[in-house]
Design an enzyme around this catalytic site. Structure first.
Site, PDB file in Angstrom:
ATOM      1  N   GLY A  36       0.731  -1.209   0.083  1.00  0.00           N
ATOM      2  CA  GLY A  36      -0.130  -0.165  -0.134  1.00  0.00           C
ATOM      3  C   GLY A  36       0.882   1.169   0.039  1.00  0.00           C
ATOM      4  N   CYS A  37       0.348   2.456  -0.308  1.00  0.00           N
ATOM      5  CA  CYS A  37       1.045   3.534  -0.145  1.00  0.00           C
ATOM      6  C   CYS A  37       1.762   4.212   1.001  1.00  0.00           C
ATOM      7  CB  CYS A  37       0.234   4.461  -1.161  1.00  0.00           C
ATOM      8  SG  CYS A  37      -1.321   4.905  -0.659  1.00  0.00           S
TER       9      CYS A  37
END
Lengths: 342, 342, 342, 342
Positions: free
Chosen positions: D145-146
């Site tokens: 995930g970012c």
């Protein structure tokens, strides 16, 4: 007619916001406006959004130009208020939007500001317990810093209710007006648009000791504060994420109840309904502080997110609110709770 | 107590701005608020910036919910005002912020809007010559569109003074609130931030016939208008660049004098001092229109640049200004000229 | 190894964009970088987004530091290129991103720039008819201004096809990087965010004579241009709305066909499919110019809306494109057509 | 010719960024592009910034349309990758940009995502100790995930060096592209411009367990993470403020040395020189993570501020970096370290 008011530093952002509020305040009459290098200019060339005051010419900032007023607001660089205030009459209400008189601890002042401590004035945050009594009738007010305003409002109820350990981490995003109006490359629109950046990291921001002072007073013991400010691509507003280690046994219900009780009667502080989260857009140009309460049970931390307009509740609005109290005017006079959105 | 006011369409941007203004207006008392799909919700969940009205619950938009008010503001999608207004009492002041009653020419309406013409109401732009008399005591007001408001104010003095040929080119940049609050991909923040984009190019924007109507009336002859709107990365504001071919012999001095004379007595329109140029930031949340005048002698064109807040002077503020006139209240009541900046 | 390239003015926005492009260009090897007041600093402190060049130290901008390169790009304030270029060898390719050598008419230069005319160099807009031949093998290139780049591309096909009268009105919105990196109050983020503002109104912007020069050449007769630039709240990009009076008998079909034909073979200019409109977001960081064509029959005007990135196709990308041609490299080498979006 | 690549979800933001990178990657050939409701449309109407791919028509997202490729990138809503991946050949490299295969703990997955756990794939963060060996030759990659990408990079060195206690507080500001391209009122430009807002407060954001997983692995003991995401008015970028309680005896020199050592050989992670602080603007469109290190001795906390582009290093760039490793291509191929600024 109202009290006659002078504003020193009328060409900056804080000065402009003071004038926007004062121009609509029925208890005040705007007198002399002063500036530094902009003295001699018409206000309309510097604050073109203040149409009704366009023709006012700025005087130099001196004790003489500021004399003969009932109230003097100082919106000056840190360090400038001290010497100037010493020459203003003791019967004049002096409201300092700068940092000079905020800290009680001279050593802390000197550590963070690198100059001799000017003194300590009554602290202009009426929502602190007992503070309205302190401010009533005072002739000197130290307006809190913008970051300390929002973080103090966000965390004091947790400490006064005994729900938080003295271990605080705050990260806040501020609009660029908080950095002032002096032209610098890193504040150019080309640099800040589309960018969030860090600054003052590692406990070195000058608002840190002010937060420690306020939260330690509420906790009744020394509180450690890790504070990181960031700059966000907007002109105004602060969103602060304020976390403290939860005392064992703290429940979400008790936490929420503590905040609802603390702010039930406050005209300018709102705990949002569950499911809503604060946005700086909800506060633009309003004297409000909006917050939401969460308990992260896994991480064992209370998390309060809170929004203000740094120039309104965070500076000029807060200044007028405290001045109202000092002068015996209704606390809410001239101050709005309706923001400009979208 | 003031006039009792209803707002239909209270969950949109125009409705929200109406409420922000009305809540601070001493001549009005806010009554029923209505919405379409948001009926039943508390206003605070939809317009969280309007703190003092948070608990108001939205009713459905029907003739019945809007009955029993002295004034009804309609902030509805185009086409919705016509049938609704027909069921509101003739003694009620109905102020339509939509387009339904703006155009005098039914064929133009049908060409641009593709539906039958609902009629023509007194046009709510008090600054037009003779228009205050038209608005005094009226029970029906068609609030101008945001683009026509600013372009009409920018160009009428040149036409009434006989300085402009009927050959107009207008290019305007608008904030995204002008496109409304319905969620669409092209209006997402990710799409509009950092971007200026064109739309409605080639004379197809629905505000074009309204501009032609207003400018032709001022010129006393048919005026051609090439209008191009663009979308700018800001929530509010319109900056319009309005040019018209200069009549032979037109001088800058005569042009400037025409504008100064036209707006000397206007409370909400300012011709800026020479050397200053309008910015939408000077108008945020204020009911002002600010403009500057130039004559490009080489190109033979008059160039007026003008700024408004599309939601304030361009919609809700203009609506309240006209309503004040219709009701015999002071025209400026409840309306500000101080913008929120920076 | 590639041609050895120097960049004078590496600390500004145009210089930074040149470096971003050159660093990924297989035909060039980056040599000396120079600056004015920033000489002596590491590039990483000034252009921290250019990671691979962080350690490069900036030299002073002198003929000596720029010697011993095959190509010298000048990204200097207007007026600085002339004297410097005179001291660079005739066998060196000098590409001037400033205005000094753009205008053929010395009187126009002196009128708009107020200094003696330095001369006229081959004009770096390869898409102009016959211009690739002019640029092939040249040792001196005058890179067009950002506004003239986009407006010339937008209007030349209408003139070469004989569809437009010589009566042009252009209004363009630019990102703030076009105003450079010198710190000024009016360019602060606090001032420009949320604001569109006018400047250089009335035919006084220095890019106006360059547009007149280009369009008159295409039209074969003098063209009048009313040009108004505006500043939009974004770092990069120009959206230009370019209108010209349509010749009698001009049809939309003929107009569209003229543009499709003019740009069918161009690698960096696209006429968008019908129904799509240009946005600056479609060009960020790309060397593209995107446009759409409309005919407003009622107003009798051709309306071309066009978008570029002012720093890429509008300055540094255009400069590299022309340098490629001058050096005999593939025109597209090192230049992208994929923008960074959203 | 390169590996033949399909992208599922080509109409979203992650899909668009994948295409921007893949189009310039010499090791890949772009094959089928698919979408959900946008199937049948030309890519140019949805991703108009990707000029060279404008004419590509989107297929439906099915195992059949994705067959016959060497590599399949999935940029789909969470939960969609699991079933689809099961039908793709075991010899195909499948790179999932969604969350489905990131978590090792099925109970955590079910708690945060509310659906059955699809499994666990090799985690695509090559900078983790030993992870390049895990990724070499793999046929399945779970792209982080970012938020976990940036926070993991920011904190792992402190844990592996034994300098941090397992008590972490992270507050991050993200651009709006992180919230995807589905139209929602709260993501409209009018709502997000000028505003920083909180969401997912109190430990409920789905990226929290992924951070805990990564940091606990580095610490060798369970780490508590208080994570608060906020939304900032920019399209791209994450600035994360990552703090951990310092182990007794931790010095700034040791801390800085740990980070310099950890990232000295990393092509995409930079510890900035002292005195510089990360900004998201330094990473726009680049595959870089930039960070700075501080020790707040009074508060007893390590504070790492770090910036990435959420769509590049935070999603699509990270995906390609890991795919390069899986395929035996040079890790940096097709990935840039030069950002687009200003």
């Amino acid at each position: 007619m109202g009290y006659r008011v002078a504003v020193a530093g009328a060409s900056g952002y804080a000065g402009g916001e003071l004038l926007r509020i004062l121009a609509g305040h029925p208890g005040f009459e705007i007198g002399t406006l002063t500036a530094g290098s902009n003295a001699g200019a018409a206000l309309g060339t510097l604050q073109p959004h203040l149409r009704s005051l366009s023709d006012r010419v700025l005087a130099e900032t001196t004790p003489q130009t500021l004399a003969d007023h009932d109230v003097v607001f100082l919106a000056l660089p840190h360090g400038a208020s001290g010497p100037l205030a010493a020459e203003l009459g003791e019967d004049v209400l002096v409201v300092d939007c700068g940092a000079d008189f905020r800290l009680a601890d001279a050593a802390e002042w000197e550590h963070f500001y690198g100059s001799p401590h000017a003194g300590t004035w009554p602290y202009g945050l009426p929502e602190l317990p007992g503070q309205r009594e302190v401010l009533a009738g005072t002739k000197r007010i130290a307006v809190p810093g913008c970051y300390p305003t929002v973080t103090t409002l966000a965390l004091v109820p947790a400490f006064t209710a005994g729900l938080a350990e003295p271990d605080v981490v705050v990260v806040a995003a501020s609009g660029t007006s908080g950095a002032g109006r002096s032209p610098k490359v890193n504040l150019l629109g080309s640099e800040v648009m589309g960018a969030v950046s860090a600054y003052g990291v590692g406990g070195v921001h000058r608002h840190t000791p002010e937060m420690i002072q306020n939260l330690s007073a509420a906790a009744g013991e020394p509180v450690t504060v890790s504070f990181t400010p960031t700059l966000a691509p907007m002109s105004r507003g602060i969103l602060a994420t304020c976390t403290a280690k939860a005392r064992p046994g703290t429940t979400y219900a008790a936490l929420r109840e503590a905040y609802l009780a603390a702010y039930a009667a406050e005209p300018f502080v709102d705990v949002l309904p569950e499911g809503m989260w604060p946005s700086t857009a909800m506060t633009l140009g309003a004297n409000t502080a909006l917050m939401q309460v969460a308990l992260d049970e896994r991480a064992g931390r209370i998390v309060i997110t809170a929004a203000i307009d740094n120039l309104t509740k965070g500076t000029a609005g807060g200044a007028v609110q405290s001045a109202n109290l000092a002068l015996g005017l209704p606390e809410e006079q001239g101050l709005g709770t309706l923001a400009v959105a979208p």
